[in-house]
Motif scaffolding. Structure first.
Motif, PDB file in Angstrom:
ATOM      1  N   PHE A   1     -24.082 -34.304 -22.046  1.00  0.00           N
ATOM      2  CA  PHE A   1     -22.422 -33.895 -20.886  1.00  0.00           C
ATOM      3  C   PHE A   1     -21.907 -34.096 -22.436  1.00  0.00           C
ATOM      4  O   PHE A   1     -21.319 -33.155 -22.654  1.00  0.00           O
ATOM      5  CB  PHE A   1     -21.994 -35.615 -20.093  1.00  0.00           C
ATOM      6  CG  PHE A   1     -21.305 -35.203 -19.879  1.00  0.00           C
ATOM      7  CD1 PHE A   1     -20.829 -33.519 -19.127  1.00  0.00           C
ATOM      8  CD2 PHE A   1     -19.887 -35.474 -20.630  1.00  0.00           C
ATOM      9  CE1 PHE A   1     -19.536 -33.663 -18.870  1.00  0.00           C
ATOM     10  CE2 PHE A   1     -19.149 -34.905 -19.950  1.00  0.00           C
ATOM     11  CZ  PHE A   1     -18.443 -34.016 -19.267  1.00  0.00           C
ATOM     12  N   ARG A   2     -22.228 -34.840 -23.645  1.00  0.00           N
ATOM     13  CA  ARG A   2     -20.916 -34.806 -24.755  1.00  0.00           C
ATOM     14  C   ARG A   2     -21.748 -33.736 -25.712  1.00  0.00           C
ATOM     15  O   ARG A   2     -20.688 -32.821 -25.463  1.00  0.00           O
ATOM     16  CB  ARG A   2     -20.846 -35.981 -25.227  1.00  0.00           C
ATOM     17  CG  ARG A   2     -20.502 -35.561 -26.470  1.00  0.00           C
ATOM     18  CD  ARG A   2     -20.091 -37.400 -27.076  1.00  0.00           C
ATOM     19  NE  ARG A   2     -19.066 -37.319 -28.352  1.00  0.00           N
ATOM     20  CZ  ARG A   2     -19.282 -37.947 -29.143  1.00  0.00           C
ATOM     21  NH1 ARG A   2     -19.856 -39.001 -29.721  1.00  0.00           N
ATOM     22  NH2 ARG A   2     -18.113 -38.161 -30.373  1.00  0.00           N
ATOM     23  N   ASN A   3     -22.435 -33.437 -25.509  1.00  0.00           N
ATOM     24  CA  ASN A   3     -22.998 -32.080 -26.217  1.00  0.00           C
ATOM     25  C   ASN A   3     -22.897 -30.983 -25.526  1.00  0.00           C
ATOM     26  O   ASN A   3     -22.966 -29.157 -26.424  1.00  0.00           O
ATOM     27  CB  ASN A   3     -24.137 -31.806 -26.557  1.00  0.00           C
ATOM     28  CG  ASN A   3     -24.401 -33.082 -28.073  1.00  0.00           C
ATOM     29  OD1 ASN A   3     -24.063 -32.063 -28.813  1.00  0.00           O
ATOM     30  ND2 ASN A   3     -25.137 -33.402 -27.811  1.00  0.00           N
ATOM     31  N   SER A   4     -22.438 -30.926 -24.285  1.00  0.00           N
ATOM     32  CA  SER A   4     -22.942 -29.653 -23.269  1.00  0.00           C
ATOM     33  C   SER A   4     -20.635 -29.371 -23.346  1.00  0.00           C
ATOM     34  O   SER A   4     -20.277 -28.118 -22.811  1.00  0.00           O
ATOM     35  CB  SER A   4     -22.618 -29.750 -21.551  1.00  0.00           C
ATOM     36  OG  SER A   4     -24.035 -30.207 -22.331  1.00  0.00           O
ATOM     37  N   LEU A   5     -19.876 -30.863 -24.009  1.00  0.00           N
ATOM     38  CA  LEU A   5     -18.742 -30.300 -23.324  1.00  0.00           C
ATOM     39  C   LEU A   5     -17.949 -28.471 -24.154  1.00  0.00           C
ATOM     40  O   LEU A   5     -17.041 -28.346 -23.771  1.00  0.00           O
ATOM     41  CB  LEU A   5     -18.087 -31.353 -24.127  1.00  0.00           C
ATOM     42  CG  LEU A   5     -17.672 -32.488 -22.679  1.00  0.00           C
ATOM     43  CD1 LEU A   5     -17.148 -33.698 -23.150  1.00  0.00           C
ATOM     44  CD2 LEU A   5     -16.947 -31.695 -21.631  1.00  0.00           C
ATOM     45  N   ILE A   6     -18.315 -29.216 -25.149  1.00  0.00           N
ATOM     46  CA  ILE A   6     -17.422 -27.961 -26.190  1.00  0.00           C
ATOM     47  C   ILE A   6     -17.497 -26.411 -25.538  1.00  0.00           C
ATOM     48  O   ILE A   6     -16.210 -26.032 -25.463  1.00  0.00           O
ATOM     49  CB  ILE A   6     -18.058 -27.194 -27.193  1.00  0.00           C
ATOM     50  CG1 ILE A   6     -17.852 -28.251 -28.375  1.00  0.00           C
ATOM     51  CG2 ILE A   6     -17.418 -25.928 -27.976  1.00  0.00           C
ATOM     52  CD1 ILE A   6     -17.943 -28.943 -29.797  1.00  0.00           C
ATOM     53  N   PRO A   7     -17.817 -25.953 -25.150  1.00  0.00           N
ATOM     54  CA  PRO A   7     -17.632 -25.059 -24.205  1.00  0.00           C
ATOM     55  C   PRO A   7     -16.709 -24.826 -23.172  1.00  0.00           C
ATOM     56  O   PRO A   7     -16.007 -24.162 -22.566  1.00  0.00           O
ATOM     57  CB  PRO A   7     -19.374 -24.234 -23.027  1.00  0.00           C
ATOM     58  CG  PRO A   7     -20.050 -24.706 -23.745  1.00  0.00           C
ATOM     59  CD  PRO A   7     -19.354 -26.000 -24.672  1.00  0.00           C
TER      60      PRO A   7
END
Lengths: 561, 307
Positions: free
Chosen positions: B225-231
């Motif tokens: 989740f944390r790595n998916s947060l940027i977009p």
């Protein structure tokens, strides 16, 4: 909902505080649950916002100008002005005569040029200051003075000395007081007009002639938000754009038509449909004007809480007389006779308009039933024949002009299709914003028939004839948008103005209207109809002659205050 | 980081001036005469028209008009509308409404959107995943005024759960319009979250974490989740910026006196100072919330450094 609980469970795992975003997400889930909880617990609790006892609410479109009688020349702001002020004279619809139930005791003249207005003593503004003749004189001079940029300035153009108050080419006006206007004593106003005007007393019912208290001159902008008038209601709050204004009963009101309720909240709506839903739900008490999709069934839903009455609006198809294609009166008559007005009213407006047979609506003094005569009736064969006689070029399309976004497309298209039936083609020129349409119309750039409409300021046929068709109304300031100029017509109007009585003037105006019908500079199409619906809380709803709800007569919960 | 933020904030100054110039030019270029439109079908004396033109500098050439406007701005004068009301007053009356609506909408889109996206990605091709797919397609394809009137009729009128219109019930008034306004973005956030999550699931560090024996919950939240947060943060940041510009349709349907309606009316009546004042503010919000998103990148992903 199981899914949400699962997320909550996942979130209970401890994270290093550095991971703020994820911590936020946890707060978020709590908020989410909170929101859901709030929704379920509040479900069914959204009762209509209670109105203070004895008060009612009414629909208002957004006023476009400050709420000052001499500056509000549009209908929505006018509704607020009419609640806050009482005009000099009132009008009896049945007998079609001027009555003195307003602020004036009498309006008299021996020659229709020098008028004496006696005002009733003992009237006060909402701030407690007395209403005197000077309150009127000063207000009228203020409105007339061009450097004050007041919208209703032209209403005083008939008063002697008006021209001296008009600046031009950046020059300041020469005077600040009209020479033909003076307060002889605290209750007497003397007005000298530059020319005789028999129906002057009728015009005094227009709110542009209302008085202003001294407080106005100290801060006109603040006054325009929270006006102080002499009428049955006083402003409790400032008018906030997009929201509205709250008015309450003025207990020291000296007039006979005291408010029968504690007050009224005028609520601004941007969508008529939303306002309609609010009346259905009982959140809004009175809605004047219906959204088009409610035309069909409002009568069945509201039954005895539904009122329909003709409005003063007249819509017509005007001809650009400056265009040689429409210069021939036979062409104008033919086009007018090619239109089946009844079919348009029934099919497009679902009966919410009335077919026009004259240039002014039936409610005005001097109305001539059927003044337009044959030319406003549907005679397609005769129309075709007239066009041939006139040698009208049928190869080029007839261009139909109107402004976008106001629902004119549908009836204009219908008009075009009726033209097609008599062998013409048409082209819609409706891709124009209102301001662009107005500019083009004023600059003689209409290349075909165009939409035109007029609502009255005072109930006289003269208010429909002079501003729209007199030679004097041509020009950048005027509203003679067809650029019609006929000395015979002007003379007939002048005869009406000079007539010894209102009745005699009506006869003369009637002659003028017949001249107009023969020339047909515009083809009257339909009169407006206004619909009003209301909730069970209120009663006593009726329209004024101008076509607005008489707010002071509205009764809340069956008991008048 | 501080230097980065200061530099970005300084950069907004030329952007704002450029934006105001462009907007002023566009309003100036609109066809039609705003003073004539003031009177509508009614007459307005030539002398009064001249006075109004003089009061609002409408006779000046474009550079002079704009120059006078900027000069006023330097003195803290944002101009006034045709009824004499200062533009700042209009903004201060309408901005709180728009801010509240934005907050409610963003809370809804973030919560429902991210939750739905995560759950859909965890159970790929399940019933729930398909449900999210279908419902988001529907939300994206229904025009917002249809959704608005429908929600108003069903939840406001028929069921009576929410106020129909207006802002007299405090925050409660904003729930239904906020939900309607959020619906479109909610759908985007859900899909964005789902696809970003699915991308991360197949990343090397997730495999490594799994091999190390890290628990599923921890993998999903800390790594995937944390790595998916940027977009998602990028999208929401931009969305806040645009929502603050006012939502004309939602505001009209629910009769909320926010900025959207004010700007619509001002454009229609060609009131240059009002349009420029409000739109320039919108541009600032947009830039600001994009900056916030950029700063958040560094918080979310330690590999990103500004300086």
């Amino acid at each position: 909902m199981a899914g949400d609980h699962e997320v909550a469970a996942i979130n209970s795992v401890q994270f290093p505080s550095r991971v703020r975003v994820i911590a936020c997400a946890r707060v978020g889930v709590i908020l989410l649950l909170g929101a859901l909880l709030a929704m379920t617990s509040l479900a069914g609790c959204a009762t209509p916002t209670p109105m203070p006892p004895g008060m009612f609410s009414t629909y208002l479109g957004e006023p476009q100008r400050p709420l000052v009688p001499g500056n509000t020349t549009e209908t929505e702001g006018g509704k607020v002005i009419e609640a806050l002020w009482t005009p000099l004279v009132t009008f009896d619809e049945r007998s079609r005569t001027v009555t003195y139930d307003g602020a004036a005791e009498s309006v008299t003249s021996t020659d229709n040029r020098r008028w004496t207005i006696k005002i009733k003593a003992g009237w006060t503004f909402h701030d407690g200051t007395p209403v005197t003749a000077e309150s009127y004189v000063r207000a009228w001079n203020y409105t007339a003075l061009s450097s004050n940029a007041q919208g209703a300035s032209y209403f005083f153009s008939g008063v002697q000395g008006y021209d001296a108050l008009q600046g031009s080419d950046g020059k300041e006006p020469a005077a600040t007081r009209m020479s033909g206007l003076r307060a002889a004593d605290p209750t007497t106003i003397e007005v000298t007009l530059s020319e005789a005007f028999a129906i002057f007393p009728i015009t005094l019912g227009y709110y542009g002639f209302d008085p202003l208290p001294e407080a106005f001159y100290a801060d006109p902008v603040a006054f325009g938000k929270k006006p102080i008038g002499n009428g049955p209601f006083k402003a409790d709050t400032e008018w906030v754009p997009g929201r509205g204004i709250s008015l309450s009963r003025y207990d020291n009101y000296a007039g006979k038509d005291k408010a029968k309720s504690r007050g009224v909240v005028m609520r601004v709506y941007t969508e008529l449909s939303t306002a309609y839903t609010d009346v259905l739900a009982g959140n809004l008490d009175i809605l004047h004007g219906l959204p088009p999709d409610a035309y069909g069934n409002a009568k069945d839903i509201f039954k005895d809480r539904y009122l329909e009455q003709p409005s003063s609006a007249v819509t017509s198809l005007a001809f650009p007389l400056y265009d040689e294609r429409y210069d021939d009166v036979r062409v104008r008559r033919a086009l007018s006779m090619a239109i089946d007005r009844k079919a348009i009213v029934n099919a497009i407006f679902l009966g919410t308009r009335v077919v026009a047979d004259s240039f002014a609506p039936p409610m005005v003094v001097g109305y001539n039933a059927g003044a337009c005569g044959r030319w406003c009736e549907y005679h397609p064969d005769e129309a075709k024949q007239l066009l041939t006689e006139a040698g009208f070029d049928t190869s080029a399309p007839v261009e139909l002009w109107f402004n976008a976004g106001s629902g004119h497309d549908s009836w204009m298209t219908a008009v075009g299709n009726m033209f097609r039936k008599i062998g013409l083609t048409y082209k819609l020129r409706g891709n124009l914003q209102f301001s662009e349409f107005l500019s083009k119309r004023g600059a003689k750039e209409m290349t075909g028939p165009f939409r035109s409409s007029w609502v009255m300021d005072y109930p006289s046929v003269e208010n429909y004839l002079a501003p729209q068709f007199a030679t004097a109304s041509i020009g950048p300031s005027g509203s003679n948008t067809v650029f019609y100029s006929n000395p015979v017509f002007d003379a007939a109007l002048a005869d009406g103005n000079r007539a010894p009585s209102i009745a005699a003037s009506s006869t003369a105006y009637g002659k003028a209207e017949h001249i107009l019908a023969e020339d047909l500079p515009n083809a009257p199409m339909f009169y407006g109809l206004d619909q009003t619906v209301w909730t069970q809380r209120v009663s006593g709803i009726r329209y004024s002659i101008i076509g607005d709800i008489v707010l002071q007569d509205v009764i809340v919960d069956g008991t008048a205050v | 980081m501080t230097r980065f933020i200061i530099r970005r904030l300084l950069l907004t100054i030329p952007v704002l001036i450029g934006a105001s110039l462009l907007i002023y030019a566009m309003v100036y270029a609109l066809p039609g005469d705003p003073v004539r439109a003031l009177a509508g079908d009614r007459p307005l004396s030539a002398s009064v028209q001249a006075q109004i033109r003089a009061d609002y500098n409408l006779d000046d050439s474009f550079p002079v008009q704009y120059g006078k406007y900027l000069w006023g701005l330097l003195h803290g004068d944002f101009g006034k509308d045709f009824s004499g009301r200062p533009v700042l007053e209009t903004i201060s009356q309408r901005l709180p409404v728009t801010v509240k609506l934005t907050i409610v909408a963003v809370v809804f889109e973030t919560l429902f959107g991210i939750t739905a996206g995560i759950l859909a990605s965890l159970r790929r091709n399940s019933f729930f995943d398909n449900l999210v797919l279908i419902s988001t397609t529907m939300l994206v394809s229904i025009p917002v005024f249809v959704l608005g009137f429908l929600a108003q009729f069903v939840f406001g009128f028929k069921l009576g759960w929410f106020p129909i219109a207006g802002i007299t019930d405090g925050w409660f008034s904003y729930l239904l319009p906020g939900l309607v306004l959020a619906s479109l973005s909610m759908a985007y956030v859900a899909r964005l979250t789902r696809s970003a999550m699915l991308d991360s699931f197949s990343a090397d560090y997730v495999r490594t974490a799994r091999a190390k024996g890290v628990g599923r919950t921890r993998i999903v939240l800390r790594h995937v989740f944390r790595n998916s947060l940027i977009p998602i943060v990028t999208f929401i940041g931009a969305d806040i910026g645009s929502l603050l510009g006012g939502a004309i349709v939602t505001e009209s349907v629910f009769n909320l006196p926010g900025l959207g309606r004010a700007i619509f009316d001002a454009v229609r009546s060609q009131q240059g100072p009002v349009v420029v004042g409000i739109v320039t503010m919108m541009v600032f919000f947009y830039i600001f919330f994009n900056l916030v998103a950029d700063v958040l990148y560094a918080v979310i992903d330690p590999r990103i450094r500004y300086g």
